[in-house]
Design an enzyme around this catalytic site. Structure first.
Site, PDB file in Angstrom:
ATOM      1  N   GLN A 186      55.618  50.900  20.850  1.00  0.00           N
ATOM      2  CA  GLN A 186      55.782  52.242  20.300  1.00  0.00           C
ATOM      3  C   GLN A 186      54.439  52.965  20.189  1.00  0.00           C
ATOM      4  O   GLN A 186      54.360  54.176  20.368  1.00  0.00           O
ATOM      5  CB  GLN A 186      56.465  52.178  18.933  1.00  0.00           C
ATOM      6  CG  GLN A 186      57.893  51.657  18.990  1.00  0.00           C
ATOM      7  CD  GLN A 186      58.736  52.372  20.029  1.00  0.00           C
ATOM      8  OE1 GLN A 186      58.801  53.601  20.073  1.00  0.00           O
ATOM      9  NE2 GLN A 186      59.400  51.598  20.882  1.00  0.00           N
ATOM     10  N   HIS A 201      53.071  55.308  23.075  1.00  0.00           N
ATOM     11  CA  HIS A 201      53.589  56.657  23.270  1.00  0.00           C
ATOM     12  C   HIS A 201      52.614  57.730  22.802  1.00  0.00           C
ATOM     13  O   HIS A 201      52.489  58.783  23.417  1.00  0.00           O
ATOM     14  CB  HIS A 201      54.895  56.848  22.485  1.00  0.00           C
ATOM     15  CG  HIS A 201      56.107  56.329  23.175  1.00  0.00           C
ATOM     16  ND1 HIS A 201      56.542  56.800  24.378  1.00  0.00           N
ATOM     17  CD2 HIS A 201      57.000  55.385  22.796  1.00  0.00           C
ATOM     18  CE1 HIS A 201      57.646  56.169  24.720  1.00  0.00           C
ATOM     19  NE2 HIS A 201      57.942  55.303  23.782  1.00  0.00           N
ATOM     20  N   GLU A 261      62.684  55.720  13.218  1.00  0.00           N
ATOM     21  CA  GLU A 261      63.361  56.005  14.482  1.00  0.00           C
ATOM     22  C   GLU A 261      63.951  54.720  15.055  1.00  0.00           C
ATOM     23  O   GLU A 261      65.122  54.661  15.441  1.00  0.00           O
ATOM     24  CB  GLU A 261      62.354  56.612  15.455  1.00  0.00           C
ATOM     25  CG  GLU A 261      62.916  56.887  16.845  1.00  0.00           C
ATOM     26  CD  GLU A 261      61.839  57.265  17.839  1.00  0.00           C
ATOM     27  OE1 GLU A 261      62.184  57.872  18.859  1.00  0.00           O
ATOM     28  OE2 GLU A 261      60.647  56.950  17.604  1.00  0.00           O
ATOM     29  N   HIS A 262      63.134  53.675  15.117  1.00  0.00           N
ATOM     30  CA  HIS A 262      63.562  52.356  15.595  1.00  0.00           C
ATOM     31  C   HIS A 262      63.378  51.344  14.472  1.00  0.00           C
ATOM     32  O   HIS A 262      62.282  51.243  13.907  1.00  0.00           O
ATOM     33  CB  HIS A 262      62.730  51.901  16.797  1.00  0.00           C
ATOM     34  CG  HIS A 262      62.704  52.866  17.932  1.00  0.00           C
ATOM     35  ND1 HIS A 262      61.638  53.713  18.172  1.00  0.00           N
ATOM     36  CD2 HIS A 262      63.616  53.119  18.903  1.00  0.00           C
ATOM     37  CE1 HIS A 262      61.891  54.437  19.248  1.00  0.00           C
ATOM     38  NE2 HIS A 262      63.082  54.114  19.707  1.00  0.00           N
ATOM     39  N   ASP A 316      65.751  51.966  25.000  1.00  0.00           N
ATOM     40  CA  ASP A 316      65.130  53.005  25.805  1.00  0.00           C
ATOM     41  C   ASP A 316      65.781  53.123  27.184  1.00  0.00           C
ATOM     42  O   ASP A 316      65.756  54.203  27.784  1.00  0.00           O
ATOM     43  CB  ASP A 316      63.642  52.707  25.989  1.00  0.00           C
ATOM     44  CG  ASP A 316      62.852  52.883  24.716  1.00  0.00           C
ATOM     45  OD1 ASP A 316      63.306  53.624  23.829  1.00  0.00           O
ATOM     46  OD2 ASP A 316      61.768  52.270  24.603  1.00  0.00           O
ATOM     47  N   HIS A 324      89.706  90.581  -1.259  1.00  0.00           N
ATOM     48  CA  HIS A 324      90.226  89.235  -1.005  1.00  0.00           C
ATOM     49  C   HIS A 324      91.510  89.016  -1.820  1.00  0.00           C
ATOM     50  O   HIS A 324      92.512  88.507  -1.301  1.00  0.00           O
ATOM     51  CB  HIS A 324      89.193  88.169  -1.417  1.00  0.00           C
ATOM     52  CG  HIS A 324      88.073  87.982  -0.453  1.00  0.00           C
ATOM     53  ND1 HIS A 324      87.201  88.979  -0.129  1.00  0.00           N
ATOM     54  CD2 HIS A 324      87.670  86.874   0.248  1.00  0.00           C
ATOM     55  CE1 HIS A 324      86.304  88.516   0.738  1.00  0.00           C
ATOM     56  NE2 HIS A 324      86.575  87.229   0.975  1.00  0.00           N
TER      57      HIS A 324
END
Length: 450
Positions: free
Chosen positions: A275, A278, A344-345, A378, A437
């Site tokens: 990770q 990235h 995220e993971h 992935d 209404h």
């Protein structure tokens, strides 16, 4: 998985040392920065993106071409904006066979997983004859942004186009940055053919998002934009939300590994490196209830020289500045820390993963056991790799079929129901000061429009 928001940042040469990796308590203030989430682009990025969006809105194709010439391809011409999607067999020949076959398998797995997410319409009647329904219908047009510059991601074509097609979206357009010669990366072109994308545009950056949201002289506007991108792309999506829908705001990549004494320390380190490569702003961490487990992970780090790896300076920067080894006092504190991180993971490298899964609620995707590296998600697992980041897993989900649908309710009252409900509706409306209404309810009781 997503393209780095800061992939092109220059990182000075520096040595990595496991001494940088301190073990901190889950309740320690030193981990506060790791848990901090949210999306906020730098001020200069916000201003530049705003100017690009307005320029594309006003000038359309001419603005898009100008920005492409400035940033992607100096010889870019209007005719390059929409390259044809090649025939599948032709596109397959442009790639190494294992890559083409791998993408085909990914498409099959993603389709299988997402087919099971199809929504079933609801329709029923109450005993008094009132009818209710809840229907889902596909969006008309979706734009999928696919990073394609220094790190082309054909797998993202699979992750975005396939669920849209399963949902029934009529028009799916892929936007991807051109290479320096103005062409689209062949793997992305192949993935578009494989997944039956309807249109392909060699346009990247904020100008691509603007073209998709506003439309131009040659590009029809989209109802929603999905897919990851760099800081410029993400900020453009943020600013255009409301003009069209978006899937979310993709920040730097992140992983949290939960480990016990059954975990292989070197495999844990590998997950963090995966990770970290990235983005230099990635968030990576290991959490355990045992100091001995974390010490084993730290010793495994000491055998690594990440700066010597491809993209190693990025990895080393993350390990030095944005990696934590977190010690939880007990299982309750461990689970609370996971939900606070909202990763995220989430990688579970423990003997009893079910015990953790029963307790946690905030994660983009969970990868269980040593046979399931995060990289499975992935590429080939079939689950989606477009996932919530920056703590947004507290309220958001990974890309799924529902993201390409809109829903609406249908109500058809029986005469018996409106006779019963009209006085109550009128009283509630009058209490809120909405007299018209109330009138629409009361005239049903009189059976006239007077």
């Amino acid at each position: 998985m997503h393209c780095s928001s800061f992939c092109n940042v220059f990182l000075p040469q520096s040595m990595f040392s496991s001494a940088n990796l301190e073990i901190v308590s889950a309740s320690d203030r030193n981990v506060a920065a790791l848990f901090a989430g949210g999306w906020e682009a730098p001020g200069d990025v916000r201003e530049t993106v705003s100017a690009i969006l307005e320029d594309v809105r006003r000038r359309g194709d001419a603005a898009v071409v100008a920005y492409e010439r400035r940033w992607d391809c100096a010889s870019y011409e209007p005719s390059m904006m929409r390259p044809p999607i090649p025939a599948l067999e032709e596109a397959r020949e442009m790639l190494p066979r294992p890559v083409a076959e791998g993408l085909a398998l990914a498409r099959e797995r993603v389709a299988s997983f997402h087919e099971r997410q199809r929504r079933v319409d609801v329709s029923y009647r109450e005993p008094d004859g009132t009818r209710y329904a809840f229907r889902a219908r596909p969006l008309d047009a979706v734009a999928a942004y696919v990073p394609g510059g220094s790190a082309p991601l054909p797998s993202t074509v699979v992750m975005t186009v396939v669920p849209a097609k399963i949902a029934g979206v009529r028009r799916v357009a892929v936007f991807t940055p051109p290479r320096s010669d103005g062409t689209v990366h062949p793997a992305i072109a192949y993935a578009c053919a494989l997944c039956e994308a309807d249109e392909l545009y060699a346009i990247g950056g904020a100008q691509a998002i603007a073209a998709a949201a506003y439309g131009t002289q040659s590009i029809a506007r989209a109802d929603k934009i999905v897919g990851p991108g760099n800081v410029w792309v993400t900020e453009a999506k943020r600013q255009l939300y409301g003009t069209c829908g978006i899937d979310g705001l993709a920040g730097p990549s992140e992983v949290l590994v939960v480990a016990d004494d059954s975990a292989d320390a070197h495999e844990v380190v590998a997950e963090l490196f995966a990770q970290a490569e990235h983005d230099p702003r990635a968030r990576v961490a290991v959490i355990a209830e045992s100091r001995d487990v974390l010490e084993r992970v730290r010793r495994a780090f000491s055998t690594q020289r990440p700066e010597r790896l491809p993209r190693g300076e990025i990895v080393a920067a993350v390990m030095r500045e944005r990696c934590k080894l977190i010690l939880a006092a007990n299982f309750q504190e461990l689970c609370a820390a996971i939900d606070r991180f909202a990763p995220e993971h989430l990688a579970l490298r423990v003997r009893d993963p079910g015990r953790v899964l029963e307790r946690i609620t905030h994660a983009g995707a969970v990868f269980v056991g040593r046979a399931t590296p995060v990289a499975c998600g992935d590429y080939l697992a079939g689950s989606n790799h477009v996932l919530p980041t920056s703590g947004s897993a507290r309220f958001a989900s990974g890309l799924r079929v529902d993201d390409f649908l809109r829903t609406f309710a249908i109500v058809e009252n029986s005469s018996e129901r409106i006779r019963h409900d009209a006085p109550i509706i009128a009283e509630l409306a009058e209490y809120e000061g909405l007299m018209q209404h109330a009138r629409t309810a009361r005239i049903r009781l009189r059976g006239s429009s007077s």
